[in-house]
Scaffold this motif. Structure first.
Motif, PDB file in Angstrom:
ATOM      1  N   TYR A  60      13.065 -66.383  49.468  1.00 11.31           N
ATOM      2  CA  TYR A  60      13.647 -65.850  48.900  1.00 11.31           C
ATOM      3  C   TYR A  60      12.277 -64.256  48.841  1.00 11.31           C
ATOM      4  CZ  TYR A  60      17.155 -68.486  46.370  1.00 11.31           C
ATOM      5  OH  TYR A  60      18.514 -69.413  46.751  1.00 11.31           O
ATOM      6  N   VAL A  61      12.423 -63.110  49.344  1.00 10.62           N
ATOM      7  CA  VAL A  61      11.937 -62.455  49.083  1.00 10.62           C
ATOM      8  C   VAL A  61      11.972 -61.543  47.205  1.00 10.62           C
ATOM      9  CG1 VAL A  61      10.598 -60.181  49.958  1.00 10.62           C
ATOM     10  CG2 VAL A  61      12.082 -61.561  51.556  1.00 10.62           C
ATOM     11  N   MET A  62      10.739 -61.009  47.071  1.00 10.55           N
ATOM     12  CA  MET A  62      11.060 -60.903  45.876  1.00 10.55           C
ATOM     13  C   MET A  62      10.211 -59.369  46.130  1.00 10.55           C
ATOM     14  SD  MET A  62       9.698 -61.831  42.053  1.00 10.55           S
ATOM     15  CE  MET A  62      11.556 -61.713  41.814  1.00 10.55           C
ATOM     16  N   GLY A  64       1.798 -59.313  42.399  1.00 14.50           N
ATOM     17  CA  GLY A  64       2.097 -58.195  41.206  1.00 14.50           C
ATOM     18  C   GLY A  64       4.131 -58.410  41.092  1.00 14.50           C
ATOM     19  N   ALA A  65       4.162 -59.149  42.370  1.00 16.13           N
ATOM     20  CA  ALA A  65       6.126 -58.780  42.763  1.00 16.13           C
ATOM     21  C   ALA A  65       6.266 -59.258  41.724  1.00 16.13           C
ATOM     22  CB  ALA A  65       6.329 -59.187  44.186  1.00 16.13           C
ATOM     23  N   GLY A  66       6.286 -60.862  40.463  1.00 18.47           N
ATOM     24  CA  GLY A  66       6.722 -61.300  39.177  1.00 18.47           C
ATOM     25  C   GLY A  66       6.644 -62.613  40.008  1.00 18.47           C
ATOM     26  N   GLN A 106       1.823 -65.544  48.504  1.00 13.21           N
ATOM     27  CA  GLN A 106       1.730 -64.237  49.922  1.00 13.21           C
ATOM     28  C   GLN A 106       0.934 -64.069  51.513  1.00 13.21           C
ATOM     29  OE1 GLN A 106      -1.035 -60.901  48.172  1.00 13.21           O
ATOM     30  NE2 GLN A 106      -1.243 -62.348  46.530  1.00 13.21           N
ATOM     31  N   ASN A 107       1.656 -65.634  51.013  1.00 13.20           N
ATOM     32  CA  ASN A 107       1.183 -66.147  53.711  1.00 13.20           C
ATOM     33  C   ASN A 107       2.629 -66.557  53.701  1.00 13.20           C
ATOM     34  OD1 ASN A 107       0.265 -66.565  55.402  1.00 13.20           O
ATOM     35  ND2 ASN A 107      -1.462 -67.840  54.443  1.00 13.20           N
ATOM     36  N   ALA A 108       2.813 -65.097  53.529  1.00  8.79           N
ATOM     37  CA  ALA A 108       3.740 -65.524  54.278  1.00  8.79           C
ATOM     38  C   ALA A 108       4.780 -66.098  55.464  1.00  8.79           C
ATOM     39  CB  ALA A 108       5.470 -63.533  54.533  1.00  8.79           C
ATOM     40  N   ALA A 118       9.554 -57.363  33.880  1.00  8.14           N
ATOM     41  CA  ALA A 118       9.032 -58.778  35.092  1.00  8.14           C
ATOM     42  C   ALA A 118       9.863 -59.051  35.993  1.00  8.14           C
ATOM     43  CB  ALA A 118       8.159 -59.226  34.369  1.00  8.14           C
ATOM     44  N   LEU A 119      11.179 -59.355  35.601  1.00  3.86           N
ATOM     45  CA  LEU A 119      11.974 -60.497  36.220  1.00  3.86           C
ATOM     46  C   LEU A 119      13.240 -59.919  36.061  1.00  3.86           C
ATOM     47  CD1 LEU A 119      10.936 -64.069  36.095  1.00  3.86           C
ATOM     48  CD2 LEU A 119      10.097 -62.100  37.595  1.00  3.86           C
ATOM     49  N   HIS A 120      13.764 -59.425  37.144  1.00  2.00           N
ATOM     50  CA  HIS A 120      15.583 -58.097  36.658  1.00  2.00           C
ATOM     51  C   HIS A 120      16.635 -59.024  37.288  1.00  2.00           C
ATOM     52  CE1 HIS A 120      13.531 -54.492  35.891  1.00  2.00           C
ATOM     53  NE2 HIS A 120      12.435 -54.945  36.605  1.00  2.00           N
ATOM     54  N   LYS A 121      17.071 -60.153  36.607  1.00  2.00           N
ATOM     55  CA  LYS A 121      18.707 -60.235  37.114  1.00  2.00           C
ATOM     56  C   LYS A 121      18.414 -61.106  38.487  1.00  2.00           C
ATOM     57  CE  LYS A 121      22.030 -57.749  34.531  1.00  2.00           C
ATOM     58  NZ  LYS A 121      21.398 -58.700  32.909  1.00  2.00           N
TER      59      LYS A 121
END
Ligand code: ATP
Length: 237
Positions: free
Chosen positions: A207-209, A40-42, A194-196, A19-22
């Motif tokens: 940060y954008v995931m 669902g981005a994590g 989600q409300n950028a 679910a999370l990459h480095k």
């Protein structure tokens, strides 16, 4: 300077699914930082991993320079990190006051009366409804209660998981206005949204995931002006 919170190449798995990459990011004391990304981005996984639920399988999560990735949720909460969870999970059958008292559990209740007054100043509607059961309040009021409850543990770092979710635009504006006041008092805020638009306007940095990876970072203003961010999260305007 040691960051208040730092993720260093953190990996998180749910069973075989990564679910999370480095993931690497930093939050300095006094900053407001936003983490934005699609469903669902994590984002929630990242916040929850701070409490070790789920645990980081690789990398480090440093809080004031100490690796907390193997510590218990209780350790983390009693050392100054509080979260207002997604879906504003307040205790439905408890009154506003009782919910606020629950927020003191990580530190004990010696400041409870004083801090409750402070919360009533920050969120006047909670004072009006102090004896009302949480389940009978509006979504916006419950969100305010969830934030106030988190603040009752006198955190150094306040984590907010989607404070605008499911709320009417006017209520969202009110909540962000209160967060702005809170940030001005020096509180360090890490906000997942989600409300950028609202999140980036409030934040010093963001940060954008995407799919469990940090794709982009910058000041709130830089990200708001970035065309890729605008296309993906701000309806392309
Ligand atoms: P949302 O805004 O919907 O909460 P998010 O960015 O917070 O999205 P996460 O909830 O962190 O995303 O989910 C990241 C990924 O991990 C998703 O693919 C999700 O399906 C998966 N996931 C989340 N929780 C679990 C779990 N308990 N077991 C298995 N997979 C999970």
């Amino acid at each position: 300077m040691t960051a208040l919170l730092e993720f260093r190449e953190v990996d998180v798995f749910y069973g075989p699914i990564q679910a999370l990459h480095k993931v690497s990011l930093t939050i300095e004391e006094g900053e407001t930082v936003a983490l934005i990304g699609a469903n669902g981005a994590g984002k929630s996984t990242l916040l929850m991993s701070i409490f070790g639920q789920p645990r980081a399988a690789g990398g480090q999560i440093l809080y004031r320079g100490q690796d907390i990735s193997r510590k218990s949720a209780h350790f983390v909460a009693s050392n100054g990190i509080a979260q207002s969870p997604e879906g504003r999970r307040v205790f439905p059958d408890m009154s506003v006051e009782e919910n606020l008292l629950m927020g003191t559990i990580p530190i004990g209740n010696q400041y409870a009366a004083e801090d409750m007054q402070r919360m009533f100043e920050l969120f006047p509607v909670l004072k009006e409804r102090r004896n009302q059961r949480a389940m009978t309040m509006s979504g916006g009021e419950q969100q305010m209660l969830a934030i106030a409850r988190a603040l009752m543990s006198r955190p150094k770092l306040l984590l907010l998981d989607e404070p605008s979710l499911g709320l009417a635009p006017l209520v969202v504006r009110q909540i962000f206005q209160t967060l702005r006041e809170l940030a001005k008092t020096g509180m360090t805020i890490f906000l997942v949204e989600q409300n950028a638009n609202h999140a980036l306007k409030l934040s010093d940095r963001g940060y954008v995931m995407v799919n469990g990876e940090i794709r982009l970072s910058g000041t709130g203003a830089e990200l708001l002006g970035n065309q890729d961010v605008r296309n993906a999260y701000l309806g392309g305007h």
